[in-house]
Write a protein that holds these residues in place. Structure first.
Motif, PDB file in Angstrom:
ATOM      1  N   ALA A 235      -0.856 -11.578   1.125  1.00 33.65           N
ATOM      2  CA  ALA A 235      -0.027 -11.529   2.335  1.00 33.65           C
ATOM      3  C   ALA A 235      -0.310 -10.267   3.147  1.00 33.65           C
ATOM      4  CB  ALA A 235       1.446 -11.595   1.950  1.00 33.65           C
ATOM      5  N   MET A 236      -1.508  -9.705   2.997  1.00 36.15           N
ATOM      6  CA  MET A 236      -1.837  -8.435   3.643  1.00 36.15           C
ATOM      7  C   MET A 236      -3.151  -8.549   4.393  1.00 36.15           C
ATOM      8  SD  MET A 236      -1.017  -6.000   0.341  1.00 36.15           S
ATOM      9  CE  MET A 236      -0.682  -4.494   1.260  1.00 36.15           C
ATOM     10  N   ASN A 237      -3.358  -7.664   5.359  1.00 37.07           N
ATOM     11  CA  ASN A 237      -4.686  -7.508   5.952  1.00 37.07           C
ATOM     12  C   ASN A 237      -5.598  -6.848   4.927  1.00 37.07           C
ATOM     13  OD1 ASN A 237      -2.826  -6.758   8.791  1.00 37.07           O
ATOM     14  ND2 ASN A 237      -4.256  -8.464   8.793  1.00 37.07           N
ATOM     15  N   ILE A 238      -6.910  -7.026   5.089  1.00 38.45           N
ATOM     16  CA  ILE A 238      -7.838  -6.485   4.107  1.00 38.45           C
ATOM     17  C   ILE A 238      -8.841  -5.540   4.755  1.00 38.45           C
ATOM     18  CG2 ILE A 238      -9.415  -8.473   4.281  1.00 38.45           C
ATOM     19  CD1 ILE A 238      -9.943  -8.014   1.224  1.00 38.45           C
ATOM     20  N   PHE A 239      -9.166  -4.471   4.036  1.00 40.08           N
ATOM     21  CA  PHE A 239     -10.192  -3.519   4.437  1.00 40.08           C
ATOM     22  C   PHE A 239     -11.245  -3.428   3.330  1.00 40.08           C
ATOM     23  CE2 PHE A 239      -6.768  -2.343   7.188  1.00 40.08           C
ATOM     24  CZ  PHE A 239      -7.356  -1.782   8.314  1.00 40.08           C
ATOM     25  N   VAL A 240     -12.479  -3.276   3.755  1.00 42.56           N
ATOM     26  CA  VAL A 240     -13.609  -3.125   2.832  1.00 42.56           C
ATOM     27  C   VAL A 240     -14.364  -1.864   3.219  1.00 42.56           C
ATOM     28  CG1 VAL A 240     -15.785  -4.139   2.045  1.00 42.56           C
ATOM     29  CG2 VAL A 240     -13.825  -5.628   2.486  1.00 42.56           C
ATOM     30  N   ARG A 241     -14.669  -1.029   2.239  1.00 44.05           N
ATOM     31  CA  ARG A 241     -15.470   0.166   2.484  1.00 44.05           C
ATOM     32  C   ARG A 241     -16.861  -0.041   1.891  1.00 44.05           C
ATOM     33  NH1 ARG A 241     -14.530   6.177  -0.226  1.00 44.05           N
ATOM     34  NH2 ARG A 241     -16.537   7.060   0.433  1.00 44.05           N
ATOM     35  N   ILE A 242     -17.862  -0.082   2.754  1.00 42.84           N
ATOM     36  CA  ILE A 242     -19.251  -0.144   2.317  1.00 42.84           C
ATOM     37  C   ILE A 242     -19.903   1.187   2.678  1.00 42.84           C
ATOM     38  CG2 ILE A 242     -21.477  -1.284   2.618  1.00 42.84           C
ATOM     39  CD1 ILE A 242     -20.013  -3.891   3.037  1.00 42.84           C
ATOM     40  N   ASN A 243     -20.398   1.883   1.645  1.00 42.90           N
ATOM     41  CA  ASN A 243     -20.809   3.282   1.789  1.00 42.90           C
ATOM     42  C   ASN A 243     -19.629   4.068   2.363  1.00 42.90           C
ATOM     43  OD1 ASN A 243     -23.433   3.079   0.634  1.00 42.90           O
ATOM     44  ND2 ASN A 243     -24.141   2.107   2.518  1.00 42.90           N
ATOM     45  N   ASP A 244     -19.756   4.641   3.550  1.00 40.18           N
ATOM     46  CA  ASP A 244     -18.633   5.399   4.114  1.00 40.18           C
ATOM     47  C   ASP A 244     -18.073   4.752   5.379  1.00 40.18           C
ATOM     48  OD1 ASP A 244     -18.424   7.354   2.178  1.00 40.18           O
ATOM     49  OD2 ASP A 244     -19.966   8.609   3.103  1.00 40.18           O
ATOM     50  N   THR A 245     -18.346   3.457   5.540  1.00 42.57           N
ATOM     51  CA  THR A 245     -17.835   2.726   6.700  1.00 42.57           C
ATOM     52  C   THR A 245     -16.704   1.798   6.289  1.00 42.57           C
ATOM     53  OG1 THR A 245     -19.980   2.799   7.822  1.00 42.57           O
ATOM     54  CG2 THR A 245     -18.422   1.121   8.559  1.00 42.57           C
ATOM     55  N   LEU A 246     -15.609   1.850   7.035  1.00 40.33           N
ATOM     56  CA  LEU A 246     -14.446   1.003   6.778  1.00 40.33           C
ATOM     57  C   LEU A 246     -14.532  -0.214   7.689  1.00 40.33           C
ATOM     58  CD1 LEU A 246     -11.994   1.287   4.902  1.00 40.33           C
ATOM     59  CD2 LEU A 246     -10.726   2.264   6.831  1.00 40.33           C
ATOM     60  N   ASP A 326     -11.659  10.698  -4.737  1.00 38.60           N
ATOM     61  CA  ASP A 326     -11.110  10.798  -3.376  1.00 38.60           C
ATOM     62  C   ASP A 326     -11.425   9.507  -2.627  1.00 38.60           C
ATOM     63  OD1 ASP A 326     -10.174  13.472  -3.697  1.00 38.60           O
ATOM     64  OD2 ASP A 326     -12.251  14.158  -3.489  1.00 38.60           O
ATOM     65  N   THR A 327     -10.403   8.706  -2.391  1.00 38.65           N
ATOM     66  CA  THR A 327     -10.619   7.415  -1.755  1.00 38.65           C
ATOM     67  C   THR A 327     -10.048   7.386  -0.342  1.00 38.65           C
ATOM     68  OG1 THR A 327      -8.538   6.484  -2.588  1.00 38.65           O
ATOM     69  CG2 THR A 327     -10.487   6.273  -4.006  1.00 38.65           C
ATOM     70  N   PHE A 328     -10.613   6.533   0.477  1.00 38.13           N
ATOM     71  CA  PHE A 328     -10.036   6.304   1.805  1.00 38.13           C
ATOM     72  C   PHE A 328      -8.612   5.765   1.657  1.00 38.13           C
ATOM     73  CE2 PHE A 328     -14.257   5.510   4.308  1.00 38.13           C
ATOM     74  CZ  PHE A 328     -14.601   6.832   4.113  1.00 38.13           C
ATOM     75  N   ALA A 329      -8.413   4.887   0.664  1.00 33.33           N
ATOM     76  CA  ALA A 329      -7.103   4.256   0.479  1.00 33.33           C
ATOM     77  C   ALA A 329      -6.017   5.296   0.225  1.00 33.33           C
ATOM     78  CB  ALA A 329      -7.160   3.255  -0.686  1.00 33.33           C
ATOM     79  N   SER A 330      -6.270   6.220  -0.688  1.00 35.06           N
ATOM     80  CA  SER A 330      -5.246   7.223  -1.011  1.00 35.06           C
ATOM     81  C   SER A 330      -5.022   8.177   0.158  1.00 35.06           C
ATOM     82  CB  SER A 330      -5.641   8.004  -2.266  1.00 35.06           C
ATOM     83  OG  SER A 330      -6.886   8.655  -2.098  1.00 35.06           O
ATOM     84  N   PHE A 331      -6.095   8.550   0.858  1.00 34.34           N
ATOM     85  CA  PHE A 331      -5.958   9.439   2.013  1.00 34.34           C
ATOM     86  C   PHE A 331      -5.164   8.770   3.128  1.00 34.34           C
ATOM     87  CE2 PHE A 331      -7.600  10.482   6.262  1.00 34.34           C
ATOM     88  CZ  PHE A 331      -7.183  11.802   6.353  1.00 34.34           C
ATOM     89  N   LEU A 332      -5.486   7.529   3.423  1.00 28.87           N
ATOM     90  CA  LEU A 332      -4.820   6.819   4.518  1.00 28.87           C
ATOM     91  C   LEU A 332      -3.363   6.525   4.177  1.00 28.87           C
ATOM     92  CD1 LEU A 332      -7.766   4.439   5.388  1.00 28.87           C
ATOM     93  CD2 LEU A 332      -6.838   6.207   6.905  1.00 28.87           C
ATOM     94  N   LYS A 333      -3.111   6.163   2.931  1.00 29.57           N
ATOM     95  CA  LYS A 333      -1.722   5.894   2.532  1.00 29.57           C
ATOM     96  C   LYS A 333      -0.873   7.160   2.644  1.00 29.57           C
ATOM     97  CE  LYS A 333       1.181   3.843  -1.038  1.00 29.57           C
ATOM     98  NZ  LYS A 333       1.217   3.058  -2.295  1.00 29.57           N
ATOM     99  N   LYS A 334      -1.409   8.273   2.167  1.00 27.44           N
ATOM    100  CA  LYS A 334      -0.659   9.531   2.248  1.00 27.44           C
ATOM    101  C   LYS A 334      -0.423   9.923   3.699  1.00 27.44           C
ATOM    102  CE  LYS A 334      -0.403  14.264   0.485  1.00 27.44           C
ATOM    103  NZ  LYS A 334       0.120  14.821   1.738  1.00 27.44           N
ATOM    104  N   THR A 335      -1.431   9.756   4.539  1.00 25.60           N
ATOM    105  CA  THR A 335      -1.284  10.105   5.946  1.00 25.60           C
ATOM    106  C   THR A 335      -0.182   9.290   6.606  1.00 25.60           C
ATOM    107  OG1 THR A 335      -3.642  10.671   6.071  1.00 25.60           O
ATOM    108  CG2 THR A 335      -2.490  10.303   8.152  1.00 25.60           C
TER     109      THR A 335
END
Length: 355
Positions: A235-246, A326-335
């Motif tokens: 029930a959520m939107n999805i993000f995929v990180r390939i190398n350093d691109t979201l 260090d993940t994009f997910a944890s950084f973005l969630k904290k932000t």
């Protein structure tokens, strides 16, 4: 819409359940606050909203919600900071999307003041229900449904708009393992996938049960025509990180225009993270998993904010994602959560303080 509401009638509950609640052990969406906002549409217009004690709803068996499914909803949260200030996160986006959903299901659109002033009044009455514990919030559920009677297959002539609230802990804990869906579809071109319609979620439950029986927690939805393109995560939107691109798919008739999704894209761009909003194929994700360039996948939505994915199944093969420090997910969630809870500056103007 131009209708303005000033004074909202408040009928307070004679008792409170708040002393029975353990705010240190809150399940998500299982405990409900003392009051709710109710507003009826009849005689061709929305009547004055009012705050009343939380209570059951009485409907005729012929109410059209039971037969033709005219029902839309939103998901929001209210937060308290250490000084007891109360904040909402981008509430006008929820209001706009509720009306977009309503229009698609032939439900009368709601005036902005009814939504915003009604919500603020309800939160003022039940502000003691807003948790301060880390990771907790007051989940807010605005919804509209057809209350008018009749078996004729046509839009109802009466509707109810209600806002209920529930002090809640975290929606998900830990990472989830998902199955890429190849048979069932969440939505189709020209359909109602972009709307937060109750039936959209009802249609997801059975395929998700099948995935759970195979050892997965959720499904990744693919396009209805070819099942070649990744679209949403449960029930959520999805993000995929390939190398350093979201990467995330573009919104369409089939994909919900998620408020958390929009916020993630804006934050990532501001932080210098390369972002691509484009179609992404299942084969691209599988190949990235095989060659090691797939770093992260996560779902994004109001309830969980961000839900990391530990691995996915496709064609009877499981693919594990790497465990990064260090993940994009944890950084973005904290932000996002720091903005929501007034722990950081809000350069985007998303946080709305209740006076």
């Amino acid at each position: 819409m131009s209708a303005i509401i000033k004074d909202i009638e408040i009928i307070k509950s004679k008792t409170t359940k708040i002393n029975e609640v353990d705010f240190n052990d809150l399940k998500f969406g299982n405990t409900f606050s003392d009051h709710m906002l109710v507003c009826d549409f009849k005689d061709g217009k929305w009547q004055a909203p009012k705050v009343v004690p939380y209570q059951p709803i009485t409907l005729d068996p012929s109410a059209k919600i039971f037969h033709y499914g005219q029902s839309v909803f939103e998901g929001m949260k209210a937060y308290k900071d250490v000084d007891e200030n109360v904040f909402l996160f981008r509430p006008l986006e929820n209001f706009k999307r509720l009306n977009i959903s309503s229009k698609r299901l032939a439900i009368p659109e709601l005036p902005e003041s009814y939504f915003m002033e009604g919500l603020k009044t309800l939160l003022e009455v039940d502000k003691d229900w807003i948790p301060k514990n880390e990771g907790s919030s007051l989940y807010i559920r605005p919804f509209i449904f057809a209350s008018g009677n009749g078996f004729h297959a046509s839009p109802a002539d009466e509707y109810k708009f209600i806002i209920c609230t529930a002090p809640s802990g975290a929606y998900f804990s830990g990472k989830v393992k998902v199955l890429i869906e190849q048979t069932y579809s969440r939505s189709a071109n020209g359909g109602v996938g972009f709307a937060k319609a109750g039936g959209n979620y009802a249609g997801q439950f059975y395929p998700t049960q099948l995935a759970v029986a195979k050892g997965y927690q959720q499904v990744i939805w693919t396009d209805d025509n070819t099942h070649e393109y990744i679209e949403e995560a449960g029930a959520m939107n999805i993000f995929v990180r390939i190398n350093d691109t979201l990467i995330t798919g573009p919104t369409s008739d089939r994909i919900l225009d998620g408020i958390t999704r929009k916020s993630i894209i804006e934050i990532a761009k501001a932080e210098g993270i390369p972002v691509e909003v484009r179609k992404i194929t299942v084969s691209e994700v599988v190949e990235a998993a095989k060659n090691g360039s797939l770093k992260e996948m996560f779902g994004a939505g109001t309830a969980a904010v961000i839900s990391p994915i530990s691995g996915f199944g496709y064609n009877d093969t499981d693919y594990d994602l790497p465990e990064l420090e260090d993940t994009f997910a944890s950084f973005l969630k904290k932000t996002i959560t720091d903005i929501q809870t007034n722990k950081s500056e809000d350069p985007y103007g998303w946080r709305v303080k209740l006076d």
